[in-house]
Design a protein around this motif. Structure first.
Motif, mmCIF file in Angstrom:
data_model
loop_
_atom_site.group_PDB
_atom_site.id
_atom_site.type_symbol
_atom_site.label_atom_id
_atom_site.label_comp_id
_atom_site.label_asym_id
_atom_site.label_seq_id
_atom_site.Cartn_x
_atom_site.Cartn_y
_atom_site.Cartn_z
ATOM 1 N N SER A 11 -4.706 -10.422 -2.233
ATOM 2 C CA SER A 11 -4.721 -9.083 -2.832
ATOM 3 C C SER A 11 -4.690 -9.174 -4.350
ATOM 4 O O SER A 11 -3.980 -10.017 -4.902
ATOM 5 C CB SER A 11 -3.466 -8.309 -2.423
ATOM 6 O OG SER A 11 -3.458 -8.070 -1.057
ATOM 7 N N SER A 16 -12.689 -7.356 -5.805
ATOM 8 C CA SER A 16 -13.533 -6.152 -5.777
ATOM 9 C C SER A 16 -14.397 -6.056 -7.015
ATOM 10 O O SER A 16 -15.613 -5.864 -6.922
ATOM 11 C CB SER A 16 -12.688 -4.882 -5.708
ATOM 12 O OG SER A 16 -11.867 -4.938 -4.587
ATOM 13 N N ALA A 35 -11.919 -2.383 3.605
ATOM 14 C CA ALA A 35 -12.056 -0.942 3.857
ATOM 15 C C ALA A 35 -12.139 -0.659 5.358
ATOM 16 O O ALA A 35 -11.671 0.381 5.832
ATOM 17 C CB ALA A 35 -13.282 -0.391 3.141
ATOM 18 N N ARG A 38 -8.749 -0.798 6.739
ATOM 19 C CA ARG A 38 -8.091 0.423 6.280
ATOM 20 C C ARG A 38 -8.608 1.632 7.074
ATOM 21 O O ARG A 38 -7.855 2.550 7.386
ATOM 22 C CB ARG A 38 -8.342 0.630 4.785
ATOM 23 C CG ARG A 38 -7.585 -0.362 3.912
ATOM 24 C CD ARG A 38 -8.038 -0.303 2.454
ATOM 25 N NE ARG A 38 -7.366 -1.286 1.630
ATOM 26 C CZ ARG A 38 -6.266 -1.041 0.905
ATOM 27 N NH1 ARG A 38 -5.748 0.165 0.879
ATOM 28 N NH2 ARG A 38 -5.709 -1.987 0.190
ATOM 29 N N GLN A 86 -11.061 7.799 -0.801
ATOM 30 C CA GLN A 86 -9.756 7.868 -1.454
ATOM 31 C C GLN A 86 -8.626 7.735 -0.441
ATOM 32 O O GLN A 86 -7.614 7.090 -0.695
ATOM 33 C CB GLN A 86 -9.663 9.204 -2.224
ATOM 34 C CG GLN A 86 -8.675 9.177 -3.364
ATOM 35 C CD GLN A 86 -8.757 7.891 -4.188
ATOM 36 O OE1 GLN A 86 -9.827 7.483 -4.608
ATOM 37 N NE2 GLN A 86 -7.618 7.240 -4.379
ATOM 38 N N ARG A 89 -6.969 4.439 0.314
ATOM 39 C CA ARG A 89 -6.106 3.825 -0.708
ATOM 40 C C ARG A 89 -4.701 4.405 -0.682
ATOM 41 O O ARG A 89 -3.851 3.978 -1.459
ATOM 42 C CB ARG A 89 -6.701 4.048 -2.109
ATOM 43 C CG ARG A 89 -8.112 3.548 -2.263
ATOM 44 C CD ARG A 89 -8.159 2.061 -2.562
ATOM 45 N NE ARG A 89 -9.247 1.423 -1.833
ATOM 46 C CZ ARG A 89 -9.294 0.139 -1.526
ATOM 47 N NH1 ARG A 89 -8.319 -0.657 -1.868
ATOM 48 N NH2 ARG A 89 -10.308 -0.350 -0.857
ATOM 49 N N GLU A 90 -4.481 5.422 0.156
ATOM 50 C CA GLU A 90 -3.176 6.080 0.130
ATOM 51 C C GLU A 90 -2.067 5.182 0.667
ATOM 52 O O GLU A 90 -2.317 4.238 1.411
ATOM 53 C CB GLU A 90 -3.250 7.418 0.884
ATOM 54 C CG GLU A 90 -3.920 8.462 0.000
ATOM 55 C CD GLU A 90 -4.311 9.734 0.750
ATOM 56 O OE1 GLU A 90 -3.939 9.879 1.929
ATOM 57 O OE2 GLU A 90 -5.009 10.550 0.133
ATOM 58 N N ARG A 94 -1.987 1.879 3.055
ATOM 59 C CA ARG A 94 -1.707 0.602 2.374
ATOM 60 C C ARG A 94 -0.549 -0.131 3.046
ATOM 61 O O ARG A 94 -0.570 -1.351 3.194
ATOM 62 C CB ARG A 94 -1.376 0.908 0.914
ATOM 63 C CG ARG A 94 -1.515 -0.285 0.034
ATOM 64 C CD ARG A 94 -1.148 -0.035 -1.431
ATOM 65 N NE ARG A 94 -1.124 1.325 -1.894
ATOM 66 C CZ ARG A 94 -0.107 1.848 -2.580
ATOM 67 N NH1 ARG A 94 0.962 1.132 -2.852
ATOM 68 N NH2 ARG A 94 -0.159 3.100 -3.007
ATOM 69 N N ARG A 155 -2.676 -5.110 -10.287
ATOM 70 C CA ARG A 155 -2.541 -4.070 -9.267
ATOM 71 C C ARG A 155 -1.711 -2.897 -9.797
ATOM 72 O O ARG A 155 -2.023 -1.731 -9.566
ATOM 73 C CB ARG A 155 -1.903 -4.686 -8.006
ATOM 74 C CG ARG A 155 -1.689 -3.772 -6.813
ATOM 75 C CD ARG A 155 -2.894 -2.984 -6.360
ATOM 76 N NE ARG A 155 -4.100 -3.722 -6.085
ATOM 77 C CZ ARG A 155 -4.454 -4.211 -4.917
ATOM 78 N NH1 ARG A 155 -3.672 -4.063 -3.886
ATOM 79 N NH2 ARG A 155 -5.593 -4.834 -4.756
ATOM 80 N N GLU A 158 -3.801 -0.757 -12.026
ATOM 81 C CA GLU A 158 -4.735 0.022 -11.193
ATOM 82 C C GLU A 158 -4.038 1.245 -10.610
ATOM 83 O O GLU A 158 -4.575 2.354 -10.621
ATOM 84 C CB GLU A 158 -5.169 -0.823 -9.994
ATOM 85 C CG GLU A 158 -6.515 -1.492 -10.093
ATOM 86 C CD GLU A 158 -6.710 -2.449 -8.914
ATOM 87 O OE1 GLU A 158 -7.306 -3.494 -9.163
ATOM 88 O OE2 GLU A 158 -6.248 -2.152 -7.769
#
Ligand code: DC
Length: 221
Positions: A11, A16, A35, A38, A86, A89-90, A94, A155, A158
């Motif tokens: 990670s 990316s 993704a 996820r 989006q 990514r919440e 996560r 991270r 970000e």
């Protein structure tokens, strides 16, 4: 058959940004394999199932209608007609995704889906097991790493930029936890693929890393 460039690593190692950059330079399709894990997690959460209940997660995964397509140079998917971006990514996704990604049947579904993307053309795919499991025969495998402190800092920046309210030490802790799960899980743990070129990006610029990968693929290095 197109090419498949595998970019694996832990990670926040910069996968990316590097993968998107390489895909843009070469005109290849960018694929974020995380993704999909996820997406499976998000689908389970929105169906109200406990993400620790592997059987229930598999039920929601198999009963959903998945569709894959290419948009603006990247592979995208819809689940029951919705394209989550989006949402993936919440925080709830996560925090649950590493467990969901450790279920072997989830991995099989995702690996099959990732392999089928080769039908769209040449790919730059980032993940944890792309060089070991998804495209083991690819001559273009890279393992991107950076010091844990540097990764946690990246991270953290970000998350802050995305408006998340996180503490730096919490980011470091959660990154360590994820590293631990990713490298020790039974199914396809994160390891350096045979034949992969290791790149330590701790003190490299983004351009230097992209140039290195592109040069290798073009046969210049
Ligand atoms: O890269 P990411 O943070 O979006 O990955 C989300 C989770 O999925 C992470 O816990 C590792 C897992 N993953 C995986 O097991 N294999 C991949 N190829 C990509 C991601």
């Amino acid at each position: 058959m197109g090419k498949a460039i595998a970019i694996d690593g832990p990670s926040a190692s910069g996968k990316s940004t590097v993968s998107k950059g390489v895909a843009a330079v070469l005109g290849f399709i960018y694929v974020d394999s995380g993704a999909l894990y996820r997406g499976v997690t998000w689908q389970a959460i929105r169906k109200g199932v406990d993400t620790k209940d592997a059987k229930a997660v598999l039920e929601t995964m198999h009963s959903a209608d998945w569709d894959f397509f290419v948009q603006d140079g990247a592979a995208v998917f819809s689940i029951d007609g919705d394209v989550p971006v989006q949402e993936l990514r919440e925080k709830n996704v996560r925090e649950a995704v590493a467990n969901v990604a450790s279920v072997p049947e989830v991995r099989k579904f995702v690996v099959d889906s990732l392999q089928s993307l080769a039908n769209f053309g040449s790919l730059v795919m980032e993940g944890r097991d792309i060089g070991t499991v998804v495209f083991p025969d690819s001559p273009y495998k890279f393992y991107l790493d950076a010091d844990p402190e540097e990764r946690a800092m990246r991270r953290y920046r970000e998350l802050v930029a995305a408006g998340e309210d996180e503490k730096a030490h919490e980011v470091m802790d959660s990154l360590k936890k994820r590293d631990q799960i990713d490298t020790t899980r039974k199914a396809d743990p994160l390891t350096v693929a045979p034949g992969a070129q290791k790149i330590d990006s701790t003190s490299m610029t983004l351009e230097e890393v992209i140039d290195l990968v592109v040069g290798k693929v073009r046969g210049n290095v």
